[in-house]
Design a protein around this motif. Sequence first.
Motif, PDB file in Angstrom:
ATOM      1  N   GLU A   1       0.854  -1.189   0.000  1.00 21.54           N
ATOM      2  CA  GLU A   1       0.000   0.000   0.000  1.00 21.54           C
ATOM      3  C   GLU A   1       0.888   1.236   0.000  1.00 21.54           C
ATOM      4  N   VAL A   2       0.536   2.235  -0.819  1.00 14.22           N
ATOM      5  CA  VAL A   2       1.306   3.478  -0.902  1.00 14.22           C
ATOM      6  C   VAL A   2       0.355   4.647  -0.668  1.00 14.22           C
ATOM      7  N   ARG A   3       0.827   5.641   0.085  1.00  9.70           N
ATOM      8  CA  ARG A   3       0.029   6.836   0.289  1.00  9.70           C
ATOM      9  C   ARG A   3       0.939   8.036   0.495  1.00  9.70           C
ATOM     10  N   ARG A   4       0.379   9.217   0.365  1.00  7.40           N
ATOM     11  CA  ARG A   4       1.112  10.441   0.651  1.00  7.40           C
ATOM     12  C   ARG A   4       1.071  10.674   2.162  1.00  7.40           C
ATOM     13  N   ALA A   5       2.241  10.931   2.762  1.00  3.67           N
ATOM     14  CA  ALA A   5       2.299  11.214   4.196  1.00  3.67           C
ATOM     15  C   ALA A   5       3.621  11.895   4.523  1.00  3.67           C
ATOM     16  N   ASP A   6       3.638  12.541   5.682  1.00  2.00           N
ATOM     17  CA  ASP A   6       4.795  13.291   6.156  1.00  2.00           C
ATOM     18  C   ASP A   6       5.476  12.492   7.259  1.00  2.00           C
ATOM     19  N   LEU A   7       6.790  12.298   7.176  1.00  2.29           N
ATOM     20  CA  LEU A   7       7.516  11.559   8.205  1.00  2.29           C
ATOM     21  C   LEU A   7       7.435  12.227   9.571  1.00  2.29           C
ATOM     22  N   LEU A   8       7.146  13.521   9.594  1.00  2.00           N
ATOM     23  CA  LEU A   8       7.084  14.231  10.867  1.00  2.00           C
ATOM     24  C   LEU A   8       5.761  14.013  11.588  1.00  2.00           C
TER      25      LEU A   8
ATOM     26  N   LEU B   1      15.946  16.753   5.969  1.00  2.00           N
ATOM     27  CA  LEU B   1      15.486  17.225   7.270  1.00  2.00           C
ATOM     28  C   LEU B   1      16.608  17.933   8.007  1.00  2.00           C
ATOM     29  N   ASP B   2      16.292  19.072   8.635  1.00  2.00           N
ATOM     30  CA  ASP B   2      17.285  19.691   9.504  1.00  2.00           C
ATOM     31  C   ASP B   2      17.363  18.879  10.795  1.00  2.00           C
ATOM     32  N   ASP B   3      18.248  19.267  11.701  1.00  2.00           N
ATOM     33  CA  ASP B   3      18.481  18.446  12.891  1.00  2.00           C
ATOM     34  C   ASP B   3      17.226  18.281  13.740  1.00  2.00           C
ATOM     35  N   ASP B   4      16.468  19.359  13.908  1.00  2.00           N
ATOM     36  CA  ASP B   4      15.237  19.265  14.705  1.00  2.00           C
ATOM     37  C   ASP B   4      14.224  18.346  14.027  1.00  2.00           C
ATOM     38  N   GLU B   5      14.085  18.486  12.714  1.00  2.00           N
ATOM     39  CA  GLU B   5      13.142  17.631  11.981  1.00  2.00           C
ATOM     40  C   GLU B   5      13.607  16.174  11.981  1.00  2.00           C
ATOM     41  N   LEU B   6      14.904  15.950  11.893  1.00  2.00           N
ATOM     42  CA  LEU B   6      15.418  14.589  11.967  1.00  2.00           C
ATOM     43  C   LEU B   6      15.067  13.953  13.300  1.00  2.00           C
TER      44      LEU B   6
ATOM     45  N   PHE C   1      31.457  21.283  -1.207  1.00  2.00           N
ATOM     46  CA  PHE C   1      30.586  20.967  -0.073  1.00  2.00           C
ATOM     47  C   PHE C   1      30.990  21.733   1.179  1.00  2.00           C
ATOM     48  N   ARG C   2      32.296  21.990   1.344  1.00  5.21           N
ATOM     49  CA  ARG C   2      32.724  22.805   2.481  1.00  5.21           C
ATOM     50  C   ARG C   2      32.124  24.205   2.374  1.00  5.21           C
ATOM     51  N   ALA C   3      32.174  24.791   1.182  1.00  5.13           N
ATOM     52  CA  ALA C   3      31.641  26.144   0.993  1.00  5.13           C
ATOM     53  C   ALA C   3      30.125  26.168   1.104  1.00  5.13           C
ATOM     54  N   ALA C   4      29.454  25.232   0.417  1.00  7.61           N
ATOM     55  CA  ALA C   4      27.989  25.218   0.421  1.00  7.61           C
ATOM     56  C   ALA C   4      27.429  24.810   1.770  1.00  7.61           C
ATOM     57  N   GLY C   5      28.188  24.008   2.531  1.00 11.82           N
ATOM     58  CA  GLY C   5      27.702  23.496   3.804  1.00 11.82           C
ATOM     59  C   GLY C   5      27.921  24.423   4.982  1.00 11.82           C
ATOM     60  N   ARG C   6      28.470  25.599   4.727  1.00 14.47           N
ATOM     61  CA  ARG C   6      28.702  26.537   5.838  1.00 14.47           C
ATOM     62  C   ARG C   6      27.411  27.119   6.386  1.00 14.47           C
ATOM     63  N   THR C   7      26.373  27.149   5.570  1.00 14.13           N
ATOM     64  CA  THR C   7      25.086  27.674   6.012  1.00 14.13           C
ATOM     65  C   THR C   7      24.068  26.538   6.045  1.00 14.13           C
ATOM     66  N   PRO C   8      23.038  26.657   6.874  1.00 12.84           N
ATOM     67  CA  PRO C   8      22.030  25.591   6.945  1.00 12.84           C
ATOM     68  C   PRO C   8      21.386  25.361   5.588  1.00 12.84           C
ATOM     69  N   GLY C   9      21.159  24.119   5.248  1.00 13.94           N
ATOM     70  CA  GLY C   9      20.549  23.778   3.976  1.00 13.94           C
ATOM     71  C   GLY C   9      20.914  22.382   3.542  1.00 13.94           C
ATOM     72  N   TYR C  10      20.656  22.114   2.286  1.00 14.39           N
ATOM     73  CA  TYR C  10      20.787  20.759   1.766  1.00 14.39           C
ATOM     74  C   TYR C  10      22.217  20.232   1.834  1.00 14.39           C
ATOM     75  N   ALA C  11      23.199  21.044   1.461  1.00 17.81           N
ATOM     76  CA  ALA C  11      24.594  20.582   1.482  1.00 17.81           C
ATOM     77  C   ALA C  11      25.011  20.193   2.888  1.00 17.81           C
ATOM     78  N   ALA C  12      24.675  21.013   3.870  1.00 18.38           N
ATOM     79  CA  ALA C  12      25.041  20.708   5.260  1.00 18.38           C
ATOM     80  C   ALA C  12      24.419  19.390   5.712  1.00 18.38           C
ATOM     81  N   GLN C  13      23.207  19.132   5.259  1.00 19.12           N
ATOM     82  CA  GLN C  13      22.525  17.891   5.668  1.00 19.12           C
ATOM     83  C   GLN C  13      23.126  16.663   4.976  1.00 19.12           C
ATOM     84  N   LEU C  14      23.659  16.838   3.768  1.00 21.24           N
ATOM     85  CA  LEU C  14      24.342  15.745   3.089  1.00 21.24           C
ATOM     86  C   LEU C  14      25.685  15.428   3.752  1.00 21.24           C
ATOM     87  N   LEU C  15      26.219  16.378   4.507  1.00 16.57           N
ATOM     88  CA  LEU C  15      27.479  16.164   5.223  1.00 16.57           C
ATOM     89  C   LEU C  15      27.270  15.592   6.623  1.00 16.57           C
ATOM     90  N   ARG C  16      26.040  15.447   7.047  1.00 17.68           N
ATOM     91  CA  ARG C  16      25.710  14.991   8.408  1.00 17.68           C
ATOM     92  C   ARG C  16      25.571  13.482   8.502  1.00 17.68           C
TER      93      ARG C  16
END
Length: 298
Positions: free
Chosen positions: A102-109, A130-135, A176-191
């Motif tokens: 079964e498949v449906r639309r839903a939010d992991l949060l 997901l940012d750290d709080d959402e994770l 990734f070092r440059a892009a990951g300095r601010t919160p966002g997708y790159a930082a989350q890929l480095l986590r």
Amino acid sequence: MLTDDHRAWGFTTSTGLGFTHHTIVDAHFDACRDAYLELLGQAGIGPGAHVLDAGCGGGDFLPWLAELVGPGGRVTAVDLAEENAALATGRLARWAPGCPVEVRRADLLELPYPDDTFDAVWCANTVQYLDDDELARALRELRRVVRPGGTVAVKDLDAHLITARPTDPYLFADFFRAAGRTPGYAAQLLRTRDLYRHLKAAGLTEVRQRTVLIEHFAPLSERARSFYAPTCAQLAAQALELGLSQEWRRYADPDGPDHPLDGPDGYISEGNVLAVATVPDEREFPQGPARSQGKEID
């Protein structure tokens, strides 16, 4: 978490999140299929289980999950993008899985399931959004819907291990070092290499983790090139916007005649992390303490 940078990554769905469109997700799965399925096989999902695919995309893992649980099992899948959930549902008839799916639309949060519904959860290439709080919230939800003694398995990409040849060996690391300095997708890929401690913080026990390197050598397969060439082009656009090395121009055109991946020494790699944990019995651990230490999966 939808941040302003997601538009720059491209391949968005109705969620606005980059790299969630089924075309790029399918291409990534096809390029890394063998390694992905090997990691799935190490997640501890067995016959007869009711498993949740949390963040299923277009459903690439669904036939393989159905095969793992067998005719006595059951697979439930959710995705945040309505169009991905619809696509996965439409593909089921062609796949003809050997158990109910079964498949449906839903939010992991905020998962729409009662406590202790599932025996296991498989969450692949999803927590990177997901940012750290959402994770932390998502892991609490996964723990809630999986029965005591059940399994939570999270797999995701580790951007530290992305590199390509022949080129400056630090080209991708510098991006990734440059892009990951601010919160966002790159930082989350480095986590991703820290998943084990996030699982422990969520009160899961018997936490274990494994990191693998996925490599592609020249001549790249059509499947690999169809994912990595356009992906590199998206990174190149961002890197040049950040004022990084002009060597990125070699990757800017995915069909360019001198693309590095097409040369005799073409090479690209990425890392993937699998973190697996057990849901504790609340009667034994009412506060859900993180009592286990991370260790490598055998």
